[in-house]
Design an enzyme around this catalytic site. Sequence first.
Site, short mmCIF file in Angstrom:
data_model
loop_
_atom_site.label_atom_id
_atom_site.label_comp_id
_atom_site.label_asym_id
_atom_site.label_seq_id
_atom_site.Cartn_x
_atom_site.Cartn_y
_atom_site.Cartn_z
N ASP A 103 0.87 -1.14 -0.04
CA ASP A 103 0.14 -0.06 -0.17
C ASP A 103 0.87 1.45 0.07
O ASP A 103 2.18 1.18 0.54
CB ASP A 103 -0.94 0.00 1.34
CG ASP A 103 -2.11 -1.05 1.11
OD1 ASP A 103 -2.25 -1.71 0.00
OD2 ASP A 103 -2.83 -0.85 1.96
N ASP A 104 0.14 2.40 -0.56
CA ASP A 104 0.71 3.71 -0.37
C ASP A 104 1.79 4.22 -1.07
O ASP A 104 2.21 5.21 -1.04
CB ASP A 104 1.22 3.97 1.17
CG ASP A 104 0.14 3.86 2.14
OD1 ASP A 104 -1.06 3.85 1.70
OD2 ASP A 104 0.52 3.77 3.39
N HIS A 158 -5.66 9.38 -0.28
CA HIS A 158 -5.68 8.62 0.79
C HIS A 158 -6.51 9.32 1.77
O HIS A 158 -5.91 9.73 3.03
CB HIS A 158 -4.08 8.45 1.32
CG HIS A 158 -3.89 7.35 2.25
ND1 HIS A 158 -4.26 7.43 3.51
CD2 HIS A 158 -3.34 5.95 1.94
CE1 HIS A 158 -4.05 6.35 4.14
NE2 HIS A 158 -3.47 5.46 3.14
N HIS A 255 3.84 -2.19 3.32
CA HIS A 255 3.85 -0.89 2.75
C HIS A 255 5.14 -0.48 2.18
O HIS A 255 6.24 -1.06 2.47
CB HIS A 255 3.61 0.05 3.71
CG HIS A 255 2.36 0.09 4.43
ND1 HIS A 255 2.12 -0.82 5.41
CD2 HIS A 255 1.00 0.74 4.15
CE1 HIS A 255 0.91 -0.72 5.81
NE2 HIS A 255 0.20 0.29 5.18
#
Length: 738
Positions: A103-104, A158, A255
Amino acid sequence: MQALLPVSMAEPSRQPPRRGRRGRRVVPPPSWTLLGVLGAVLVGVLMVGAYANASFAPDRRQVQGGQHEVPDSVTTGGPIISITDGQHRSYRLPPRTIALTFDDGPDPVWTPEVRRVLDAHRVPATFFVVGSQVARHPELVRELAADGHEIGVHTFTHPDLTVLPGWRRRLEYDQTQLVIASAAGVRTSLIRFPYSSYAASIDDLDWPVFNHAGDLGYLNVLNDTDSRDWALPGVDQILANVTPSGYSGAITLWHDAGGDRAETVAALDRFIPLMKERGYRFVTVTEGLNLALAEAGVDHRVESGLAAGPDERWRGRMLIWAVQGADRTLGLLGWIFVAVGVLTVGRTVLLFVLAGRHARRRRAKDWAWGPPVTEPVSVIVPAYNEKEGIAAAVRSLAGGDHPGGIEVIVVDDGSTDGTAEIAEGLGLPNVRVVRKPNGGKPSALNTGVALARHELIVMVDGDTVFERDSVRRLVQPFADPQVGAVAGNVKVGNRDSLIAKWQHIEYVIGFNLDRRLYESLRCMSTVPGAIGAFRRQALTYAGGMTDDTLAEDTDITMAIGRAGWNVVYEETARAWTEAPTTLGQLWKQRYRWSYGTMQAMWKHRRSLTDGGASGRFTRRCLLFLSLFGVLLPLLAPVIDLLALYGLFFLDRTATAVAWLVMLGLQMLTAAVAFRLDREKLGVLWVLPLQQFAYRQLMYLVMIQSMVTALTGGRLGWQKLRRTGLTPTPSQPSASAPS
């Protein structure tokens, strides 16, 4: 400190309108429409930057909702949730199957590191990307897709989707799809919401978001194990967090952005071979879902990563350009902010050190220019339609106490308002009035110099009032044979209005304090037209006054400096002038000053390579004029722009503190300047207000002047309206402040 205003500009002078020279055009007045459009574009770019930096994205809500509306089959089901027409299904990966999800990202540092580990172990992964990060680093997503990794949506900024309206949620998804389409050429059907985790954690606030995404055709992807690598718990703990129990299949959450991911990379490098030894295979989320469907006997295959159409790719490219352009603009503004800070602090240090030393030296008991100068003086007063102030000006000059005597020559430059008659009607024995056809201020001054009987020449504007001892004090520096010109101390006489008070502050700080600095550096650029003295020899050597620029006082001063003469500042010789009382009049005056100074700089540019005194003076003079008189005022609007931006989109406390520090620095410099000039400090209460109106006007003046200069235009002369409010030295308001 007027560091954010045009400094060292030419003092006011007058000359009639004239046509542009052959081959040069007269620039039209500033186009407010164009300035408005440019301003709107800049604001739009900054808004894009604020949006891409998640300034409009709400953080995770703290209140947890219940689970009354969430079906039990969802909270107890698998991490892949399909919702179609209100029907929901959950899926788990088959045993001994792992999908690595990240993620991210993408992140320019850690995404390549994660990719390196995946490539080394030859395993695929699914990356749930943040759209704004894709826009900044599209090449990273392109490389991931080329290596066979899967891409999913993790929204554009986000945000906490549970507090956003439906249109805003869809915008988050669509924008992310567009940048993925442009970067990798594909569309994705996978989505993972920010701040989501396990299926069991879905509550009544989350459930409408899942349904909305399902109606849009997305597969909602959660996870079975969470590395919690964002907390930096250590490699061993990360491994414990992501390892599934027994031999169950799992979607694992990692992440590849959001901070230091060294532990993530190290744990991943150990986790993959460890799971392979236990008989696990690694798949993308879509591959794992299709395996689960096949095991369940479902004759259906999910497709993801389908080719995007050319329209999507083009719109995505435009969005990428917008985000990158906003980032570059903000980065440029940041560097300009630093440059303005360095210039401001550097100028402040120079002022404190050199101007302070100059003032202390002048106030020493044994200070003197040399033997008293008692030679007679010729005062030249060029006058064009100065009926309001000419009588007060001539009386103050003729009544001076200079022991050698004062000859006053009023050169009427084709006035049509009776200026010459008023001067003649005074009947003063030491005053001569000369009439000539209108030819401009330089022509009037040259006429006066030609008719003057004496070697020491004082030049005065027709609206300026001298104190009784001003002429005597002004010529004392000529006791030094190296001095060719002397700048006097110009004071604002009409200080009643707020605008005039601001100009009074500017005169004390931006002009008089600077003259102390420039004399110390031997690069004085301007002897003000309101009060200046010259040796006839220096004027002759420099070629006299010319009409090459609108700042003839700056032009002649630079010519005298190049000739090797010293140009000095005599603070005790004071003259009182009338400052503009409206913003429109102020604009005209400062526009002329700043543009004229740029003309003078351009005219003398070739002497930068001269040897001897000419080259030394020009290099110093143009360096300081360029830095503090042009570059700093042009860049200074960034201070206000970033202050506003910071109050809305950055740390408000830090922004306010930074702005107050700059104001404090200005107040400190102002206090020093006023003390050196022996002015009362009470007027400085208006200095903070100056930051919100006056300073912005000076920005626009400098910008318009620069545009005029760059386009090769010639600014027409604009005479200011005078009201005759300038006080005479005998009045208390015009006496030297204590």
